[in-house]
Design a protein around this motif. Structure first.
Motif, PDB file in Angstrom:
ATOM      1  N   GLU A  39       4.053  61.793  65.214  1.00  0.00           N
ATOM      2  CA  GLU A  39       4.233  61.081  66.304  1.00  0.00           C
ATOM      3  C   GLU A  39       5.568  60.031  66.761  1.00  0.00           C
ATOM      4  O   GLU A  39       5.897  60.181  68.083  1.00  0.00           O
ATOM      5  CB  GLU A  39       2.976  59.914  66.669  1.00  0.00           C
ATOM      6  CG  GLU A  39       1.781  60.750  66.757  1.00  0.00           C
ATOM      7  CD  GLU A  39       1.411  61.739  67.837  1.00  0.00           C
ATOM      8  OE1 GLU A  39       1.763  61.209  69.278  1.00  0.00           O
ATOM      9  OE2 GLU A  39       1.010  62.731  67.771  1.00  0.00           O
ATOM     10  N   MET A  40       5.937  59.651  65.617  1.00  0.00           N
ATOM     11  CA  MET A  40       7.225  58.822  66.108  1.00  0.00           C
ATOM     12  C   MET A  40       8.270  59.817  66.226  1.00  0.00           C
ATOM     13  O   MET A  40       9.312  59.665  67.003  1.00  0.00           O
ATOM     14  CB  MET A  40       7.341  57.909  64.612  1.00  0.00           C
ATOM     15  CG  MET A  40       6.641  56.829  64.854  1.00  0.00           C
ATOM     16  SD  MET A  40       6.746  55.548  63.524  1.00  0.00           S
ATOM     17  CE  MET A  40       6.061  56.244  62.089  1.00  0.00           C
ATOM     18  N   ASP A  41       8.285  60.947  65.268  1.00  0.00           N
ATOM     19  CA  ASP A  41       9.446  61.940  65.615  1.00  0.00           C
ATOM     20  C   ASP A  41       9.547  62.761  66.857  1.00  0.00           C
ATOM     21  O   ASP A  41      10.440  62.887  67.673  1.00  0.00           O
ATOM     22  CB  ASP A  41       9.290  63.191  64.516  1.00  0.00           C
ATOM     23  CG  ASP A  41       9.728  62.964  63.121  1.00  0.00           C
ATOM     24  OD1 ASP A  41      10.209  61.771  63.140  1.00  0.00           O
ATOM     25  OD2 ASP A  41       9.299  63.551  62.375  1.00  0.00           O
ATOM     26  N   ARG A  42       8.255  62.433  67.672  1.00  0.00           N
ATOM     27  CA  ARG A  42       8.072  63.108  68.994  1.00  0.00           C
ATOM     28  C   ARG A  42       9.172  61.934  70.142  1.00  0.00           C
ATOM     29  O   ARG A  42       9.637  62.378  70.816  1.00  0.00           O
ATOM     30  CB  ARG A  42       6.712  63.141  69.293  1.00  0.00           C
ATOM     31  CG  ARG A  42       6.023  64.338  68.929  1.00  0.00           C
ATOM     32  CD  ARG A  42       4.588  64.745  69.699  1.00  0.00           C
ATOM     33  NE  ARG A  42       4.134  65.614  68.755  1.00  0.00           N
ATOM     34  CZ  ARG A  42       2.741  65.683  68.554  1.00  0.00           C
ATOM     35  NH1 ARG A  42       1.959  64.832  68.792  1.00  0.00           N
ATOM     36  NH2 ARG A  42       2.339  66.908  68.038  1.00  0.00           N
ATOM     37  N   THR A  43       8.594  60.651  69.576  1.00  0.00           N
ATOM     38  CA  THR A  43       9.340  59.614  70.520  1.00  0.00           C
ATOM     39  C   THR A  43      10.922  59.856  70.231  1.00  0.00           C
ATOM     40  O   THR A  43      11.651  59.686  71.213  1.00  0.00           O
ATOM     41  CB  THR A  43       8.788  58.114  70.069  1.00  0.00           C
ATOM     42  OG1 THR A  43       7.542  58.342  70.178  1.00  0.00           O
ATOM     43  CG2 THR A  43       9.353  57.122  70.800  1.00  0.00           C
ATOM     44  N   PHE A  44      11.281  59.779  68.984  1.00  0.00           N
ATOM     45  CA  PHE A  44      12.767  60.092  68.649  1.00  0.00           C
ATOM     46  C   PHE A  44      13.484  61.112  69.392  1.00  0.00           C
ATOM     47  O   PHE A  44      14.422  60.979  70.118  1.00  0.00           O
ATOM     48  CB  PHE A  44      13.169  59.951  67.148  1.00  0.00           C
ATOM     49  CG  PHE A  44      12.510  58.931  66.293  1.00  0.00           C
ATOM     50  CD1 PHE A  44      12.410  57.550  66.634  1.00  0.00           C
ATOM     51  CD2 PHE A  44      12.096  59.188  65.045  1.00  0.00           C
ATOM     52  CE1 PHE A  44      11.984  56.582  66.287  1.00  0.00           C
ATOM     53  CE2 PHE A  44      11.514  58.033  64.388  1.00  0.00           C
ATOM     54  CZ  PHE A  44      11.709  56.734  64.746  1.00  0.00           C
ATOM     55  N   VAL A 130       8.384  51.244  69.666  1.00  0.00           N
ATOM     56  CA  VAL A 130       7.315  50.063  69.637  1.00  0.00           C
ATOM     57  C   VAL A 130       6.092  50.391  70.351  1.00  0.00           C
ATOM     58  O   VAL A 130       5.020  50.229  69.864  1.00  0.00           O
ATOM     59  CB  VAL A 130       7.837  48.624  70.100  1.00  0.00           C
ATOM     60  CG1 VAL A 130       7.030  47.660  70.273  1.00  0.00           C
ATOM     61  CG2 VAL A 130       9.010  48.292  68.960  1.00  0.00           C
ATOM     62  N   GLU A 131       6.212  51.001  71.505  1.00  0.00           N
ATOM     63  CA  GLU A 131       5.340  51.330  72.336  1.00  0.00           C
ATOM     64  C   GLU A 131       4.304  52.557  71.568  1.00  0.00           C
ATOM     65  O   GLU A 131       3.292  52.444  71.470  1.00  0.00           O
ATOM     66  CB  GLU A 131       5.518  51.879  73.662  1.00  0.00           C
ATOM     67  CG  GLU A 131       6.014  50.850  74.645  1.00  0.00           C
ATOM     68  CD  GLU A 131       6.456  51.640  75.803  1.00  0.00           C
ATOM     69  OE1 GLU A 131       6.284  52.658  76.325  1.00  0.00           O
ATOM     70  OE2 GLU A 131       7.165  50.872  76.841  1.00  0.00           O
ATOM     71  N   THR A 132       5.033  53.298  70.994  1.00  0.00           N
ATOM     72  CA  THR A 132       4.259  54.505  70.117  1.00  0.00           C
ATOM     73  C   THR A 132       3.332  53.947  69.092  1.00  0.00           C
ATOM     74  O   THR A 132       2.331  54.197  68.872  1.00  0.00           O
ATOM     75  CB  THR A 132       5.382  55.511  69.588  1.00  0.00           C
ATOM     76  OG1 THR A 132       5.907  56.076  70.807  1.00  0.00           O
ATOM     77  CG2 THR A 132       4.922  56.656  68.753  1.00  0.00           C
TER      78      THR A 132
END
Length: 178
Positions: A39-44, A130-132
């Protein structure tokens, strides 16, 4: 009952002589790390970054003005080898997100600094990050988050305490590095 419970039930049936409880804890931590990382990789990726480049930019940003660190300070903060750090800096410099300049305190080295473009990008990326993260823990109550955070902190500390600072065997701290 989750997938880990099914695996534990199978092992308990096949090898009742083994305590497979730790397998459940570690399996769940590993699975969570996988899901959270994805999930964090998607945000990055929304910002053209990956976890490694995000970490460099975020480390520079949180270091405070003038948002510059030596490569050795970056390596220490991020716990990576020099070749890895050089590669990351090269990629970010090509993208005009960081710049290298002479270190005024040590003429033999240089500083890595955020460019204006890098500063703007990391500010936007960290806000989305931070939102993620908030979304990823939203299924827990505030009390559950605090409890989980405290337990994970205690568990992690057992791996991060230098051997010279560990209490003798039989004391209260976990000795997880042995």
């Amino acid at each position: 009952m989750d997938r880990i419970d099914k695996i534990l039930a199978q092992w308990n049936r096949e090898r009742p002589d083994l305590n497979v409880g730790p397998m459940g804890l570690i399996g769940r931590i590993r699975n969570l790390a996988h899901h959270l990382g994805r999930e964090m990789d998607r945000t990055f990726a929304q910002f053209g970054l990956n976890g490694a480049t995000f970490d460099v930019l975020a480390t520079l940003r949180r270091s405070g003005a003038p948002y510059a660190l030596s490569p050795s300070d970056l390596m220490a903060a991020m716990m990576v080898a020099s070749g890895t750090m050089t590669n990351r800096i090269d990629q970010l410099e090509k993208a005009d997100l960081v710049t290298r300049s002479a270190n005024p305190e040590d003429g033999r080295s240089f500083l890595v600094s955020l460019t204006e473009k890098g500063f703007a990008l990391i500010d936007a990326a960290v806000a989305a990050h931070v939102e993620t993260q908030a979304r990823l823990v939203s299924g827990l109550s505030e009390e559950e988050k605090a409890t989980l955070n405290a337990l994970l902190g205690k568990y992690l500390a057992g791996f991060e305490i230098p051997a010279t600072e560990k209490p003798a065997a039989g004391k209260d701290a976990l000795d997880l590095n042995d």
